[in-house]
Design a protein around this motif. Sequence first.
Motif, PDB file in Angstrom:
ATOM      1  N   ARG A 156      10.390  12.370  63.469  1.00 18.87           N
ATOM      2  CA  ARG A 156      10.030  10.950  63.331  1.00 18.87           C
ATOM      3  C   ARG A 156       8.859  10.775  62.378  1.00 18.87           C
ATOM      4  NH1 ARG A 156       8.396   9.861  68.378  1.00 18.87           N
ATOM      5  NH2 ARG A 156       6.239  10.183  67.732  1.00 18.87           N
ATOM      6  N   GLY A 157       7.832  11.578  62.534  1.00 17.20           N
ATOM      7  CA  GLY A 157       6.664  11.472  61.666  1.00 17.20           C
ATOM      8  C   GLY A 157       6.983  11.815  60.222  1.00 17.20           C
ATOM      9  N   ALA A 158       7.783  12.877  60.009  1.00 19.77           N
ATOM     10  CA  ALA A 158       8.106  13.290  58.647  1.00 19.77           C
ATOM     11  C   ALA A 158       8.994  12.271  57.947  1.00 19.77           C
ATOM     12  CB  ALA A 158       8.793  14.658  58.677  1.00 19.77           C
ATOM     13  N   ALA A 159       9.805  11.550  58.721  1.00 17.20           N
ATOM     14  CA  ALA A 159      10.678  10.535  58.141  1.00 17.20           C
ATOM     15  C   ALA A 159       9.939   9.226  57.867  1.00 17.20           C
ATOM     16  CB  ALA A 159      11.862  10.275  59.063  1.00 17.20           C
ATOM     17  N   GLY A 160       8.689   9.128  58.350  1.00 15.29           N
ATOM     18  CA  GLY A 160       7.908   7.926  58.123  1.00 15.29           C
ATOM     19  C   GLY A 160       8.320   6.751  58.980  1.00 15.29           C
TER      20      GLY A 160
END
Length: 454
Positions: A156-160
């Motif tokens: 989730r974080g890496a996908a923004g």
Amino acid sequence: MEQVVVVGGGPVGLWLAAELRLGGAAVTVLEAREERDPHSKALTIHPRTLEVLACRGIVDRFLAEGMRIPSGHFAGLDARMDFRVLDTPYPFTLALPQARTEELLEEHALSVGVEVRRGERVDGLVQHDDRVTVRGASTVEASYVVGCDGARSTVRGAAGIDFPGTDATTWGWLGDVVLDDPPPQPVLSVTGAEGGLMVVALPGGVHRFVGSDPTGNRADWPGELTLAELRATVVRIAGRDFGMRDPRWLSRFGNTTRQAAEYRRGRVLLAGDAAHVHFPTGGVGLNVGVQDAANLGWKLAAVVTGRAPSSLLDSYHTERYPVGADLLRATRAQTALMTSYSPEITALRSLLSDFIADVPAFSRVLADRLSALDVTYPAPHDTHPLTGHRAPNLHFANGTTLFDLLHEGRHIAINTTDPTDAHPTALPVDPPEEWATITSALIRPDGHVAWATT
């Protein structure tokens, strides 16, 4: 290049991977842990999740080991909802430790050809127009990536993808301990001015205490739970410690409440705790995550195998985001009732408890919501009213049932006016009223009605 990479090998990731394989997709699960977590955050499998398992022919494995409880609680109120009135073959909750649930789900996933790679930590990813590069212990290319990696989701974080909501303002606790003087019933609830707790019998001679008390109403982390603190808290609330000893697991949990702003961004999707986190009221978290996976699995499999356009994946957010939002609203309401001990909240708890005990229709509505049997997906206005609804386990004249027909994870066409060997010859005797005049219907692999007509 992989067709689908699922990040996270917990119950949600394993069920999603199995659904993808059933739909013909090649899938690899990347799990950071070398070994399965021996501790069980979740204990409860709700009726709709049991139906999902039945639709793949594996529910008996779970029923054989779990304890059936014909009732459920709303916010730990004294009066319990009667699940026996629910329209389902499984009118009960099933108490089964998550560790065992996860083991059974992994056995199922492996049996249908899922590859599970343990010790594969994922540190980040990069999206491209035609693929996703997953980076971590190794680098993997995939057409799509699904984050089933929990509340602190790296995917989730890496996908923004934003994760708006609120941080913890109160803390609950749990302890799995041995009892020398256990309560006689399998589930005991006690609530008063000093707090509330439940005691649940687990396999292996262990009991779980789970609850909250006024000392937990704080924004900062209270520190690690000790047996002495658990004992003192239980004595304050219940008047005795039940002879607790030999703790197997002591833990705390907060009411951080957040929901991903998007369940899909391009070639990255989210399911389970990666998409929504909340206070564990009613034991619904694992269930909603598995139901996320049931919704997404057949759609993503259809896309990666070329049987559907990628736009089908947009319906995953359209259908499941409102379910997650309603989940957060319900758990926030229950959290307020469970973690405040003022005279006013005590009076409200008493009033609602009386409603559950004395107004069957009120109890039924709450039970349908908690069990997820009421989940209905949006449908165009010009379609039959059953469109989007969960289909009941219809029994057909040739001796089969709808759940039997769904074992292969395909759409099921029902045509009662022109039966063939592959389909039922008629709807059952005394079908649900809303199904009595249906002549044709198409049931999705997740058991919801895609189309129906009279």
